[in-house]
Design an enzyme around this catalytic site. Structure first.
Site, PDB file in Angstrom:
ATOM      1  N   LYS A 136       0.915  -1.292  -0.066  1.00 27.73           N
ATOM      2  CA  LYS A 136       0.003  -0.074  -0.065  1.00 27.73           C
ATOM      3  C   LYS A 136       0.972   1.123  -0.203  1.00 27.73           C
ATOM      4  CE  LYS A 136       0.362  -1.239   4.281  1.00 27.73           C
ATOM      5  NZ  LYS A 136      -0.068  -2.771   5.032  1.00 27.73           N
ATOM      6  N   GLU A 164      -4.719  -5.337  -6.192  1.00 24.16           N
ATOM      7  CA  GLU A 164      -5.842  -5.671  -5.217  1.00 24.16           C
ATOM      8  C   GLU A 164      -5.527  -5.988  -3.565  1.00 24.16           C
ATOM      9  OE1 GLU A 164      -9.580  -6.389  -6.084  1.00 24.16           O
ATOM     10  OE2 GLU A 164      -9.154  -6.048  -3.894  1.00 24.16           O
ATOM     11  N   ILE A 218      -9.887  -9.280   0.981  1.00 25.43           N
ATOM     12  CA  ILE A 218     -11.280  -8.538   0.199  1.00 25.43           C
ATOM     13  C   ILE A 218     -11.217  -7.928  -0.965  1.00 25.43           C
ATOM     14  CG2 ILE A 218     -13.226  -7.157   0.775  1.00 25.43           C
ATOM     15  CD1 ILE A 218     -12.013  -6.895   3.709  1.00 25.43           C
ATOM     16  N   ASP A 255      -1.386   3.370   8.292  1.00 25.78           N
ATOM     17  CA  ASP A 255      -1.493   2.321   7.356  1.00 25.78           C
ATOM     18  C   ASP A 255      -2.780   2.445   6.713  1.00 25.78           C
ATOM     19  OD1 ASP A 255      -1.156  -0.835   6.740  1.00 25.78           O
ATOM     20  OD2 ASP A 255      -3.346  -0.754   7.658  1.00 25.78           O
ATOM     21  N   LYS A 263      -4.474   3.358   2.768  1.00 23.92           N
ATOM     22  CA  LYS A 263      -5.528   2.816   2.153  1.00 23.92           C
ATOM     23  C   LYS A 263      -6.512   3.512   1.787  1.00 23.92           C
ATOM     24  CE  LYS A 263      -4.160  -1.651   4.677  1.00 23.92           C
ATOM     25  NZ  LYS A 263      -4.360  -2.349   5.735  1.00 23.92           N
TER      26      LYS A 263
HETATM   27  N1  HSE Z   1      -0.834  -4.070   9.411  1.00 24.46           N
HETATM   28  C1  HSE Z   1      -1.769  -4.180   8.487  1.00 24.46           C
HETATM   29  C2  HSE Z   1      -3.217  -4.485   9.404  1.00 24.46           C
HETATM   30  C3  HSE Z   1      -1.547  -5.432   7.551  1.00 24.46           C
HETATM   31  O1  HSE Z   1      -3.050  -4.862  10.664  1.00 24.46           O
HETATM   32  O2  HSE Z   1      -4.253  -4.229   8.737  1.00 24.46           O
HETATM   33  C4  HSE Z   1      -2.498  -5.385   6.261  1.00 24.46           C
HETATM   34  O3  HSE Z   1      -2.262  -4.388   5.505  1.00 24.46           O
END
Ligand code: HSE
Length: 400
Positions: free
Chosen positions: A100, A124, A131, A196, A200
């Protein structure tokens, strides 16, 4: 036979090998050809591993081998992944990635190179692990203007908040537990501070608006300040606290945010617990849709990567159009976004009412010496102005 190279033999890279082995026949049938791993790039050696003889340490071997049609990037981080992926695409090799950070930063450029070369750059697995969400946005929900996309996009923090909710534990204790289970990294900052999830939602917003959304512009708040007391108040109101990544189309433009929210039982994401992810999408003609499942982990993520390999195999020398140009989409400031706010303060009820007007005071089990209250619906900027009238705000969480 389609020969592929995997960059990185860690969790995801080894997961890709496992998925290809487990479902070899059905994957070959769906791809229309057999998929064979020719190389694995890693700094380490893997003595005794069945793939030991495929391991190489020099990327040139892969980049210069005309037999390699697909490069699977599973290294993570922006560099050297970006350099390797760009070189692969420029030399006519298709790429799939679960990364990502790479997609959020360089997605538009890599998509453009793939288009120019009539090949594919697919990603994806970069959002929502196993998902399907990127492909549905690109191929299925194309009749709609997507007006809202809101997700629980980080499995680690969802596990932690679920554990705090169900077991009444404090943040530090659930973080240790998440680390011991291998969910949270030794340095958990990217998960718990929302970085994170921010990358996304930047990717999803770029897909939805067709332009480059810079993740640096997204207001991001993590869960590191959420306490067991906040959870007690949430319970008293029949609500749960979730880290949401959300993006809305308004008349002025797109507003995106990552923050903890208190959700009512009627919210579609209320029951998404543990390491699961879910993405709620609202389209102007579709109405509501939900995507739910395993958002992280070795095999779910590898499942999405291998699905990209199959799609690439079905579209050799034919670019799957992805509408995400490098033209920058300036996000609007979310200060006009409206919600109710839950607030904990050390101020008295009178001072609170003087600042905020009508509020709903909340009593939580075993919480003494402070006041919890819910505001009326107001904008972010109105909230900030009213909050200035109080001296001792301990917490504020948006409520939906
Ligand atoms: N560290 C991320 C999570 C991993 O916990 O969702 C998946 O991108």
């Amino acid at each position: 036979m389609i020969k592929i190279a995997i960059l990185g033999y860690g969790t995801i890279g080894s997961g890709v090998v496992e998925v290809l082995n487990t479902n070899q026949e059905s994957i070959a049938k769906r791809a229309g050809d057999e998929i064979q791993v020719k190389y694995i790039l890693d700094l380490r050696d893997f003595p005794g591993d069945p793939m030991e003889d495929k391991v190489v340490h020099d990327y040139d071997i892969i980049a210069d081998d005309p037999e390699i049609q697909v490069v699977v990037e599973a290294m993570g981080g922006v560099e050297p992944a970006y350099t390797f992926v760009k070189r692969a695409l420029l030399s006519g090799k298709n790429v799939t990635t679960s990364n990502k950070a790479l997609v959020a930063k360089h997605g538009a450029e890599l998509i453009a190179i793939a288009k120019d070369k009539s090949i594919n750059f697919l990603f994806e697995a970069s959002v929502g692990g196993g998902i399907p969400i990127i492909r549905p946005l690109n191929s299925s929900l194309t009749a709609d203007e997507i007006e809202e996309i809101t997700g629980i996009l980080n499995g680690t923090t969802n596990y932690m908040l679920s554990k705090m909710t169900f077991e009444g534990l404090e943040f530090d204790d659930v973080l240790k537990d998440a680390q011991s289970r291998g969910y949270a990294e030794a340095d958990p900052t990217a998960d718990i501070e929302g970085y994170d999830a921010c990358r996304k939602i930047a990717i999803l917003t770029s897909m939805v608006c067709g332009q480059q959304v810079d993740f640096e512009e997204i207001y991001t708040e993590g869960i590191s300040k959420i306490t067991a007391t906040d959870i007690r108040y949430a319970k008293a109101m029949g609500r749960v606290i979730k880290l949401l990544a959300t993006s809305r189309k308004t008349e002025e433009g797109y507003c995106a945010m990552v923050a903890p929210f208190m959700l009512s039982q009627s919210h579609p994401l209320y029951n998404v617990n543990d390491v699961f992810n879910a993405i709620f999408v609202h389209g102007n003609v579709l109405g509501d849709a939900m995507f739910y499942g395993s958002g992280a982990g070795k095999l779910p993520t590898a499942s999405a990567v291998v699905a990209d390999i199959v799609d690439i195999a079905k579209h050799l020398n034919k670019n799957i159009l992805i509408s995400w140009s490098s033209r920058k989409m300036d996000l609007i400031d979310c200060k006009k976004a409206k919600s109710r706010f839950f607030v904990r303060a050390n101020d008295g009820k009178e001072a609170i009412q003087q600042s905020f007007g009508k509020v709903e005071f909340i009593e939580a089990k075993d919480v003494l010496g402070e006041t919890g209250f819910l505001t009326e619906v107001m904008s972010e900027e109105d909230y900030a102005q009213k909050a200035n009238g109080l001296k001792h705000i301990l917490q504020r969480i948006r409520v939906v």
